[in-house]
Design an enzyme around this catalytic site. Structure first.
Site, PDB file in Angstrom:
ATOM      1  N   LYS A 106      20.315  46.915 -44.392  1.00 50.43           N
ATOM      2  CA  LYS A 106      20.466  48.098 -45.245  1.00 50.43           C
ATOM      3  C   LYS A 106      21.404  49.088 -44.583  1.00 50.43           C
ATOM      4  CE  LYS A 106      15.747  47.539 -46.710  1.00 50.43           C
ATOM      5  NZ  LYS A 106      15.143  47.045 -45.464  1.00 50.43           N
ATOM      6  N   GLU A 114       6.307  26.081 -50.662  1.00 48.64           N
ATOM      7  CA  GLU A 114       5.317  26.587 -51.620  1.00 48.64           C
ATOM      8  C   GLU A 114       5.635  26.196 -53.065  1.00 48.64           C
ATOM      9  OE1 GLU A 114       6.566  28.168 -49.077  1.00 48.64           O
ATOM     10  OE2 GLU A 114       5.151  29.546 -48.137  1.00 48.64           O
ATOM     11  N   TRP A 125      22.728  47.262 -49.717  1.00 52.83           N
ATOM     12  CA  TRP A 125      22.337  46.035 -49.036  1.00 52.83           C
ATOM     13  C   TRP A 125      23.562  45.191 -48.751  1.00 52.83           C
ATOM     14  CZ3 TRP A 125      17.476  43.944 -52.096  1.00 52.83           C
ATOM     15  CH2 TRP A 125      16.388  44.780 -51.787  1.00 52.83           C
ATOM     16  N   THR A 170       4.212  25.372 -43.674  1.00 53.20           N
ATOM     17  CA  THR A 170       5.514  26.022 -43.502  1.00 53.20           C
ATOM     18  C   THR A 170       5.690  26.272 -42.010  1.00 53.20           C
ATOM     19  OG1 THR A 170       4.624  28.241 -43.625  1.00 53.20           O
ATOM     20  CG2 THR A 170       5.280  27.238 -45.698  1.00 53.20           C
TER      21      THR A 170
HETATM   22  P1  ADP Z   1      10.129  26.488 -43.889  1.00 51.48           P
HETATM   23  O1  ADP Z   1       9.066  25.532 -43.548  1.00 51.48           O
HETATM   24  O2  ADP Z   1      11.211  26.677 -42.874  1.00 51.48           O
HETATM   25  O3  ADP Z   1       9.682  27.779 -44.522  1.00 51.48           O
HETATM   26  P2  ADP Z   1      11.061  25.863 -46.464  1.00 51.48           P
HETATM   27  O4  ADP Z   1      11.856  24.691 -46.904  1.00 51.48           O
HETATM   28  O5  ADP Z   1       9.795  26.119 -47.142  1.00 51.48           O
HETATM   29  O6  ADP Z   1      10.888  25.655 -44.977  1.00 51.48           O
HETATM   30  O7  ADP Z   1      11.992  27.140 -46.489  1.00 51.48           O
HETATM   31  C1  ADP Z   1      12.163  27.848 -47.648  1.00 51.48           C
HETATM   32  C2  ADP Z   1      13.188  28.920 -47.478  1.00 51.48           C
HETATM   33  O8  ADP Z   1      14.469  28.360 -47.157  1.00 51.48           O
HETATM   34  C3  ADP Z   1      13.452  29.692 -48.740  1.00 51.48           C
HETATM   35  O9  ADP Z   1      12.474  30.678 -48.951  1.00 51.48           O
HETATM   36  C4  ADP Z   1      14.832  30.270 -48.484  1.00 51.48           C
HETATM   37  O10 ADP Z   1      14.785  31.417 -47.679  1.00 51.48           O
HETATM   38  C5  ADP Z   1      15.504  29.177 -47.683  1.00 51.48           C
HETATM   39  N1  ADP Z   1      16.349  28.365 -48.566  1.00 51.48           N
HETATM   40  C6  ADP Z   1      16.068  27.181 -49.126  1.00 51.48           C
HETATM   41  N2  ADP Z   1      17.106  26.736 -49.849  1.00 51.48           N
HETATM   42  C7  ADP Z   1      18.081  27.670 -49.766  1.00 51.48           C
HETATM   43  C8  ADP Z   1      19.408  27.810 -50.311  1.00 51.48           C
HETATM   44  N3  ADP Z   1      19.953  26.875 -51.054  1.00 51.48           N
HETATM   45  N4  ADP Z   1      20.081  28.930 -50.011  1.00 51.48           N
HETATM   46  C9  ADP Z   1      19.564  29.896 -49.241  1.00 51.48           C
HETATM   47  N5  ADP Z   1      18.329  29.819 -48.697  1.00 51.48           N
HETATM   48  C10 ADP Z   1      17.596  28.725 -48.951  1.00 51.48           C
END
Ligand code: ADP
Length: 544
Positions: A441, A330, A446, A185
């Site tokens: 917040k 993940e 929220w 990640t």
């Molecule tokens: P990174 O390596 O940047 O963490 P990831 O693809 O694993 O890349 O990122 C996952 C995160 O991306 C999610 O936990 C969420 O916060 C955000 N995310 C993914 N898809 C969406 C979506 N459709 N809408 C909002 N947030 C998203």
């Protein structure tokens, strides 16, 4: 009593073998890094993957060894996916957009033995090689004619490695829980963490992705993954495509609107997947040139939330069905997709879009719950907002060689903490409102930064927007909107706040708006809020 069915391990090699047997002549078309379009087939990719698997053996790559790739979407990368995992080694895809320090950390943490890379990344590899402590061989993914005349590195040539081997190999059979691939990640805080997938998790995830309400992958389709194969297994497309015999169209490094539009029309692409930034670039190009899509019918958007304006543009103006998806490294990575149900068929186009804007329903094999700050379950009523946790066969149970991060990853019941905050409605649709660390917040309530950002982008003069919370004596925190105006436009603060005020409760409207030329992004194209919070920490909201 045990059943009498074959004990048949779910292995990644079975996907390419299946494609080679049943879709031998289905094409894999690539815009090559060297320039010209390249055409191959599943049968040929299977053969060459076997040659490559033998070549890996000669490079002393064995079971469980990590082999890194730094490469665009193209046929050689597909061959690597199958060859490396096929022999029980681990295909470690590295995201070249990460910071140099993160790249070095990742190569050393994964202890990669061999690095395969595209020509584009030669300067980067030459720069970092001395700090890669475990890499013994550097393989340039090209033919002899494109090898550099000189390099400080002892480079091996991909096509020469293959040419030295035959394809006389039966993919070995082993335990389906064997590690197959590794993806870190981007780690906006702390070191990157490695999600280590298994053959079983990958095959099950690919199966569920093929489903009609997810990718609708079929042998009639021509799919173009714009999402890079260096990011979370290319959202499973290379696996799901082989499983369903779908023609693959690989964009290589050219991801700008004009190149994507040309590729879609030249190659008859019917389905494509990518992050919102790519689609914004494409729509801008189409609008400016008055272009039309010849065959492009559906797209999956994920990685960040989609704005209503994007859905409307593609669906209403270009007849392309938009699917919203949510996921993360993940999770293999797809967790939900936002297709409609039968009960929605009678809705108007605009009402349908409201449903489509949610992140969608869980794929089979992804269980979801939302919890409050104490970890107590919240109802799935579309109103209660809480942290999202997931579990299932495609969800990580910890991180690669990182005990500390692994301990924090799961709750007491063994669910994975996504760090995302949202609601789940009675129909099972998830709506992400924020990352936990980005939640604002205000006076005990929220405010969803994603909601406000999407509204701001709906303003005709705004290109991109980010909302962060700033400290406030009375309310705890209040939102600040940071926006990038469209080229040649000069919107005013008042116009933008009034535009938002018409759409949300009064207390959700940002207290202030700042216009900037560009916003910072992570290596996967997400807004880098940590940097924005730092940059604007001394910003005074009106009345504070
Ligand atoms: P990174 O390596 O940047 O963490 P990831 O693809 O694993 O890349 O990122 C996952 C995160 O991306 C999610 O936990 C969420 O916060 C955000 N995310 C993914 N898809 C969406 C979506 N459709 N809408 C909002 N947030 C998203």
């Amino acid at each position: 009593m045990r059943g009498r069915m074959m004990d048949w391990p779910l292995l990644i090699s079975s996907l390419i073998e299946h494609a080679a047997q049943n879709h031998a002549d289905a094409e894999i078309v690539s815009r090559s890094v060297e320039g010209p379009m390249h055409r191959t087939t599943y049968a040929e990719v299977n053969r060459r993957s076997k040659q490559l698997a033998k070549a890996l053996g000669k490079l002393d790559v064995g079971f469980g060894d990590r082999v890194a790739t730094l490469a665009w979407n193209g046929y050689r990368h597909v061959e690597l996916y199958y060859a490396i995992s096929g022999i029980g080694s681990v295909c470690h895809t590295v995201n070249p957009r990460l910071f140099v320090d993160q790249l070095i950390y990742i190569f050393n943490h994964a202890a990669d033995k061999v690095l395969f890379f595209d020509l584009t990344f030669l300067p980067l590899v030459e720069k970092l090689a001395a700090q890669m402590k475990t890499v013994r061989h550097f393989v340039l993914m090209t033919d002899r004619a494109h090898m550099p005349a000189s390099s400080p590195l002892k480079l091996l040539c991909y096509e020469e490695l293959l040419a030295a081997e035959d394809d006389d190999l039966h993919w070995p059979r082993f335990d389906e829980l064997t590690a197959s691939s590794l993806c870190y990640t981007s780690g906006t805080t702390g070191n990157p963490k490695g999600a280590l997938y298994t053959h079983r998790s990958t095959v099950i995830h690919a199966l569920t992705c093929c489903a009609t309400d997810v990718f609708s992958m079929s042998a009639e389709d021509s799919v173009c993954p714009i999402v890079p194969m260096f990011h979370v297994n290319g959202w499973a497309v290379p696996y799901a495509a082989a499983m369903s015999g779908t023609r693959l169209v690989m964009p290589g490094p050219a991801l700008d609107g004009a190149s994507v539009a040309k590729l879609f029309n030249d190659e008859g692409v019917t389905f494509s997947l990518g992050v919102p930034t790519v689609w914004l670039g494409l729509i801008k190009h189409m609008d400016e040139t008055g272009g039309k899509f010849r065959t492009f019918k559906r797209m999956l958007v994920g990685g960040s939330a989609i704005a209503p304006s994007l859905v409307e543009a593609f669906q209403k103006r270009y007849g392309v069905n938009v699917r919203h998806g949510w996921g993360m490294s993940e999770l293999s990575p797809v967790g939900t997709t936002g297709t409609l149900k039968r009960k929605h068929m009678g809705l108007s186009e605009d009402e349908k879009i409201q449903v489509q804007l949610k992140q969608g329903r869980a794929l089979y094999g992804v269980e979801m719950k939302i919890v409050d700050a104490e970890g107590k379950r919240l109802p799935h009523d579309g109103k209660a907002q809480g942290e999202l946790l997931v579990r299932g066969p495609g969800v990580v149970s910890g991180y690669f060689n990182d005990e500390e991060a692994s301990r924090a990853a799961l709750d007491e019941e063994g669910w994975f903490r996504t760090g995302d905050v949202g609601t789940i409605d009675t129909d099972g649709y998830l709506q992400i409102t924020d990352r936990r660390k980005d939640v604002i917040k205000s006076g005990g309530e929220w405010i969803s930064s994603i909601d406000i950002e999407n509204m701001a982008i709906g303003h005709p003069d705004i290109q991109e927007a980010a909302v962060i919370g700033l400290p406030h004596q009375k309310w705890g925190e209040r939102p600040l909107l940071i926006a990038v105006p469209k080229e040649g436009k000069t919107p005013t603060k008042e116009a933008v706040t009034q535009f938002i005020a018409g759409k949300v409760e009064k207390w959700m409207v940002p207290d202030d708006v700042v216009f900037v030329k560009e916003l910072p992004h992570t290596a996967t194209g997400k807004l880098l809020k940590i940097k924005l919070r730092e940059d604007f920490k001394n910003h005074r909201l009106p009345g504070t």
